[in-house]
Design a protein around this motif. Structure first.
Motif: not given
Length: 160
Positions: A107-135
């Motif tokens: 949505g921000g990329s549609k309103f701000i022309p210089k703002f580029q949309f990219q799919w971003v997946v942070n593997i470290e954040a997903l692993l930390l979240s999964s470990v936190s959920i398990l703990a």
């Protein structure tokens, strides 16, 4: 040697960079503390639900123990239930969080022309979240599982 055209000036923005880095560190600590408080509240809620589940299932626990279930199997059952409950809730939270984050960036990329949309997946954040959920699942299931494990079969079958 070069006259007036030979004057050069170089400025270092190290003070500003240091202030921004300090702000980012404080902000990261602030966000981490909010996340830890949220995990603690969620863990307490799940532990409370599991304790209610144990108290409502006294007869089932007593019957399983009378039929030969060991204390370890009773403990494993309630720990597994707590971990599954946390796992399902955590996966739903991760999916909604990821979709919400990507939707905001899109949505921000549609309103701000210089703002580029990219799919971003942070593997470290997903692993930390999964470990936190398990703990959190394991920690919130320990007390209810120990309480169910220590239940005497005769008392459990007598309770109504």
């Amino acid at each position: 040697k070069y006259g007036k055209s030979g004057r050069f000036r170089a400025d270092a923005d190290s003070i500003h960079i240091g202030q921004v880095n300090r702000f980012l560190n404080i902000f990261s600590i602030f966000l981490a503390s909010i996340a830890l408080i949220s995990l603690a509240v969620g863990g307490i809620g799940i532990a409370n639900m599991m304790l209610v589940s144990v108290s409502e299932r006294y007869r089932e626990i007593g019957l399983r123990k009378a039929l030969g279930a060991t204390n370890i199997s009773i403990r494993q059952q309630f720990l597994l239930e707590a971990v599954l409950l946390c796992g399902i809730a955590g996966i739903v939270g991760l999916v909604f969080g990821f979709i919400g984050y990507e939707a905001i960036i899109f949505g921000g990329s549609k309103f701000i022309p210089k703002f580029q949309f990219q799919w971003v997946v942070n593997i470290e954040a997903l692993l930390l979240s999964s470990v936190s959920i398990l703990a959190v699942g394991i920690l919130s299931g320990v007390v209810p599982s120990v309480r169910a494990e220590k239940l005497a079969p005769i008392e459990a079958l007598r309770s109504e």
